[in-house]
Scaffold this motif. Structure first.
Motif, mmCIF file in Angstrom:
data_model
loop_
_atom_site.group_PDB
_atom_site.id
_atom_site.type_symbol
_atom_site.label_atom_id
_atom_site.label_comp_id
_atom_site.label_asym_id
_atom_site.label_seq_id
_atom_site.Cartn_x
_atom_site.Cartn_y
_atom_site.Cartn_z
ATOM 1 N N PHE A 241 20.243 -60.402 -21.517
ATOM 2 C CA PHE A 241 21.696 -60.307 -21.508
ATOM 3 C C PHE A 241 22.205 -59.616 -22.768
ATOM 4 N N THR A 242 23.427 -59.109 -22.647
ATOM 5 C CA THR A 242 24.169 -58.664 -23.817
ATOM 6 C C THR A 242 25.499 -59.394 -23.818
ATOM 7 N N ALA A 243 26.018 -59.665 -25.026
ATOM 8 C CA ALA A 243 27.284 -60.394 -25.149
ATOM 9 C C ALA A 243 28.270 -59.559 -25.941
ATOM 10 N N SER A 244 29.497 -59.497 -25.466
ATOM 11 C CA SER A 244 30.542 -58.716 -26.125
ATOM 12 C C SER A 244 31.719 -59.627 -26.464
ATOM 13 N N PHE A 245 32.215 -59.493 -27.681
ATOM 14 C CA PHE A 245 33.368 -60.273 -28.131
ATOM 15 C C PHE A 245 34.644 -59.724 -27.512
ATOM 16 N N SER A 262 32.440 -61.662 -23.013
ATOM 17 C CA SER A 262 31.940 -61.031 -21.798
ATOM 18 C C SER A 262 30.422 -60.900 -21.920
ATOM 19 N N VAL A 263 29.691 -61.414 -20.922
ATOM 20 C CA VAL A 263 28.231 -61.295 -20.923
ATOM 21 C C VAL A 263 27.806 -60.502 -19.687
ATOM 22 N N ALA A 264 26.739 -59.741 -19.844
ATOM 23 C CA ALA A 264 26.234 -58.925 -18.739
ATOM 24 C C ALA A 264 24.719 -58.954 -18.745
ATOM 25 N N ARG A 265 24.142 -58.964 -17.547
ATOM 26 C CA ARG A 265 22.685 -58.890 -17.420
ATOM 27 C C ARG A 265 22.272 -57.427 -17.461
ATOM 28 N N ILE A 266 21.277 -57.092 -18.292
ATOM 29 C CA ILE A 266 20.945 -55.684 -18.506
ATOM 30 C C ILE A 266 19.491 -55.332 -18.212
ATOM 31 N N ASP A 267 18.674 -56.311 -17.776
ATOM 32 C CA ASP A 267 17.277 -55.940 -17.516
ATOM 33 C C ASP A 267 17.108 -55.226 -16.177
ATOM 34 N N PHE A 268 17.995 -55.488 -15.208
ATOM 35 C CA PHE A 268 18.061 -54.629 -14.018
ATOM 36 C C PHE A 268 19.369 -54.886 -13.293
#
Length: 292
Positions: A241-245, A262-268
């Motif tokens: 995951f990546t997290a954005s403020f 805001s969090v997003a899954r980024i491995d696929f």
């Protein structure tokens, strides 16, 4: 007859191995029942050679300086056991160095010099010099930064609402299963809003989620406060995951501090044997740093 009596009295003082000041019952070689005075000096010069008569030295100059310890000799200049105390109250640094041919020991490896930064304090003591010409750093104190406050916590990233094992989105803290912390040092997940992946020939959007956390302790002073976010994974799932403020403000219940991320899954993205809308619970590492 009086002269003979004085000589015998003096001889008796030399034979007594314990001397008391302001006490009739000394319990050490030298026992002082009261205050102790030693030499004090404030230095502002950019170079200073420490004297045999110095003891406590304060540096209050306007630029970096170099303090040089006395040359270690033999006999009356062996200095075994001598202690110097040095305090840096300036905005510059002190380079404390041994004289030519002598060394400093911070650990068991001799060095030529040691930097005493702003606000720090150091003590050096001359050793027995069996190895020749060494001052030991007997005590050092580094200052605690006085203009920075730091707080850290580990929060939960709940499962996605469109996962294979979904957890429905919520608002107004209607789901308490993903709160973290104890007592007043607790963070509630007051709301989460999931967005599923979008994968077409023209674009690809990651599975993501907007999360609002609310701190249940006293509100933070958010002026000049900077959040640092990293996403973690202590599960058996391979998700990354990546997290954005998004925001940090005291606009929660009763003025409590709320953090929006805001969090997003980024491995696929999409479906590749699994659904990229995650089904597990993951971690959000939070560090709040405020400079004032």
């Amino acid at each position: 007859m009086k002269k003979i009596f004085s000589i015998f009295l003096l001889w008796g003082l030399f034979l007594n191995a314990q001397v008391g000041i302001n006490t009739l019952t000394p319990n050490s070689t030298l026992a002082i029942n009261g205050s102790l005075r030693a030499g004090y000096k404030e230095v502002t010069a950019t170079t200073y050679s420490i004297l045999a008569t110095d003891h406590y030295i304060t540096y209050n100059g306007t630029g970096n300086t170099t303090f040089t310890l006395p040359v270690i000799g033999t006999g009356t200049t062996s200095y075994t056991g001598r202690v110097y105390k040095i305090k840096n109250i300036s905005a510059s640094g002190i380079t404390l160095q041994a004289s030519s041919g002598n060394t400093l020991r911070i650990d068991n490896t001799p060095v030529a010099s040691f930097v005493i930064p702003t606000g720090a304090y150091a003590e050096v003591v001359n050793n027995s010099n069996t190895a020749g010409g060494t001052w030991d750093m007997s005590f050092t104190v580094l200052p605690k930064p006085s203009n920075v406050e730091i707080y850290g916590a580990q929060l939960s990233i709940p499962p996605h609402a469109s996962a294979s094992s979904p957890v429905a989105d919520w608002t107004n803290h209607t789901n308490t299963a993903y709160d973290t912390g104890t007592g007043t040092d607790t963070w509630w997940v007051v709301s989460k809003s999931s967005t599923t992946y979008a994968h077409t020939a023209n674009y690809a959007n990651a599975s993501r989620m907007m999360i609002v956390y609310e701190y249940q302790g006293a509100p933070f002073n958010v002026n000049n406060m900077y959040p640092i976010l990293t996403a973690g994974n202590n599960s058996s799932f391979p998700d990354v995951f990546t997290a954005s403020f998004v925001s940090l403000a005291n606009n929660g219940t009763g003025g409590k501090t709320r953090l929006t991320v805001s969090v997003a899954r980024i491995d696929f993205i999409g479906i590749n044997g699994n659904n990229s809308n995650w089904a597990g619970t993951f971690l959000l590492n939070l560090l709040l740093a405020r400079k004032y």
